[in-house]
Motif scaffolding. Structure first.
Motif, PDB file in Angstrom:
ATOM      1  N   CYS A 100      -1.696   7.704  -3.973  1.00  0.00           N
ATOM      2  CA  CYS A 100      -3.148   7.486  -4.037  1.00  0.00           C
ATOM      3  C   CYS A 100      -3.722   7.291  -2.630  1.00  0.00           C
ATOM      4  O   CYS A 100      -4.779   7.836  -2.300  1.00  0.00           O
ATOM      5  CB  CYS A 100      -3.466   6.272  -4.900  1.00  0.00           C
ATOM      6  N   SER A 101      -3.025   6.515  -1.812  1.00  0.00           N
ATOM      7  CA  SER A 101      -3.494   6.293  -0.446  1.00  0.00           C
ATOM      8  C   SER A 101      -3.519   7.590   0.352  1.00  0.00           C
ATOM      9  O   SER A 101      -4.443   7.831   1.141  1.00  0.00           O
ATOM     10  CB  SER A 101      -2.601   5.261   0.256  1.00  0.00           C
ATOM     11  N   ARG A 102      -2.513   8.436   0.148  1.00  0.00           N
ATOM     12  CA  ARG A 102      -2.515   9.706   0.878  1.00  0.00           C
ATOM     13  C   ARG A 102      -3.630  10.614   0.399  1.00  0.00           C
ATOM     14  O   ARG A 102      -4.229  11.353   1.192  1.00  0.00           O
ATOM     15  CB  ARG A 102      -1.139  10.372   0.772  1.00  0.00           C
ATOM     16  N   TRP A 103      -3.955  10.581  -0.895  1.00  0.00           N
ATOM     17  CA  TRP A 103      -5.117  11.342  -1.374  1.00  0.00           C
ATOM     18  C   TRP A 103      -6.386  10.825  -0.705  1.00  0.00           C
ATOM     19  O   TRP A 103      -7.238  11.621  -0.283  1.00  0.00           O
ATOM     20  CB  TRP A 103      -5.242  11.246  -2.891  1.00  0.00           C
ATOM     21  N   LEU A 104      -6.511   9.516  -0.631  1.00  0.00           N
ATOM     22  CA  LEU A 104      -7.682   8.923   0.009  1.00  0.00           C
ATOM     23  C   LEU A 104      -7.779   9.358   1.471  1.00  0.00           C
ATOM     24  O   LEU A 104      -8.876   9.675   1.961  1.00  0.00           O
ATOM     25  CB  LEU A 104      -7.608   7.400  -0.079  1.00  0.00           C
TER      26      LEU A 104
END
Length: 289
Positions: A100-104
């Motif tokens: 999720c953080s990498r998508w963000l």
């Protein structure tokens, strides 16, 4: 997304966690009070022990840089529950492998991933290397965030940390401290009504067996009775009261419906159960100010 509750608080340890249970000597279950220290130590050890199997089982579904809110497949790219994230400092609580953080990061945000388990963060570091998205990662409990006051614009959690901490009051107070006034806090947890059913994706999981109002923690134990895994149950009202007590305002409560044609079974999540009652609750809040 960290693992949705492996037991749901209502069934013995299952085969899909056999390696972790063997490593930790899990021998039974109990419902009893647990101190913060015992819960933290047990869940740290459990997630470290299960991290490799978790990634092997769910990594393809979650992706390397995708924001999947829940087993129903709700995605931030489609729902925008966090709003416009471009340029925003976003804290992911219980980041797991940090997809999720990498998508963000790919969406223009400045994320930080935080997790209790170094085993999960090891997979997060590997995901950073595969994608070239160098998301900062912190190892810490959500009850004591190692971040400065007013240092984040947004915070999120997709099944991370919240079910496994003794005090959501402490977590929400910490988030209220770390977020700037008006900052948004969005988190997904197992829907509280699931507590009353056995953790079974089949017909056996359709009969209520556990009182909804019993908040006694679910504990897996070793042969000496020491906790090897701890999960806490809160009612919908408990969450709302804790949020408002910390200064948050609830903007929406999302209960994703089971998508047509979605056949994936993830632990207790299945098409059979999903057609009858919700498996996930997503709280969308903002900090008053």
């Amino acid at each position: 997304m960290s693992q949705p509750s492996p037991t749901g608080g209502a069934a013995p340890p299952e085969d899909r966690h056999a390696r972790a249970n063997q490593l930790l000597g899990t021998a039974g279950i109990a419902y009893r009070d647990v101190t913060e220290g015992e819960a933290t130590a047990a869940n740290l050890a459990w997630w470290d022990a299960d991290a490799d199997d978790y990634q092997a089982t769910h990594g393809e579904f979650l992706g390397d840089a995708d924001f999947v809110w829940c087993p129903e497949g709700l995605r931030e790219a489609e729902e925008a529950l966090l709003g416009d994230v471009r340029g925003k400092r976003v804290l992911e609580v219980g980041c797991g492998q940090a997809a999720c953080s990498r998508w963000l990061a790919g969406a223009g945000a400045r994320p930080i991933g935080l997790d209790l388990s170094d085993g999960m963060l090891r997979h997060a570091r590997a995901g950073n290397a595969r994608t070239g998205l160098d998301v900062p990662l912190l190892q810490a409990t959500a009850e004591r965030l190692p971040l400065a006051t007013g240092s984040a614009d947004l915070a999120c959690s997709a099944f991370g940390a919240i079910p496994f901490v003794r005090s959501i009051d402490a977590v929400f107070a910490e988030l209220a401290r770390v977020l700037r006034p008006g900052g948004r806090w969005v988190f997904a947890v197992t829907h509280p009504m699931r507590w009353i059913f056995p953790d079974d994706p089949g017909p056996a999981g359709l009969t209520a067996t556990q009182p909804y109002f019993d908040r006694t923690p679910y504990v897996e134990t070793d042969g000496e009775g020491a906790a090897t895994y701890v999960e806490y149950h809160r009612t919908l009202g408990d969450y709302v009261r804790a949020l408002t007590g910390a200064g948050f305002r609830l903007d929406d409560l999302i209960e994703p419906e089971w998508p047509e044609g979605h056949t994936r079974v993830w632990g207790q999540w299945s098409p059979l159960r999903g057609k009858l009652f919700p498996g996930t609750a997503i709280f969308r809040c903002h900090l008053d100010g």
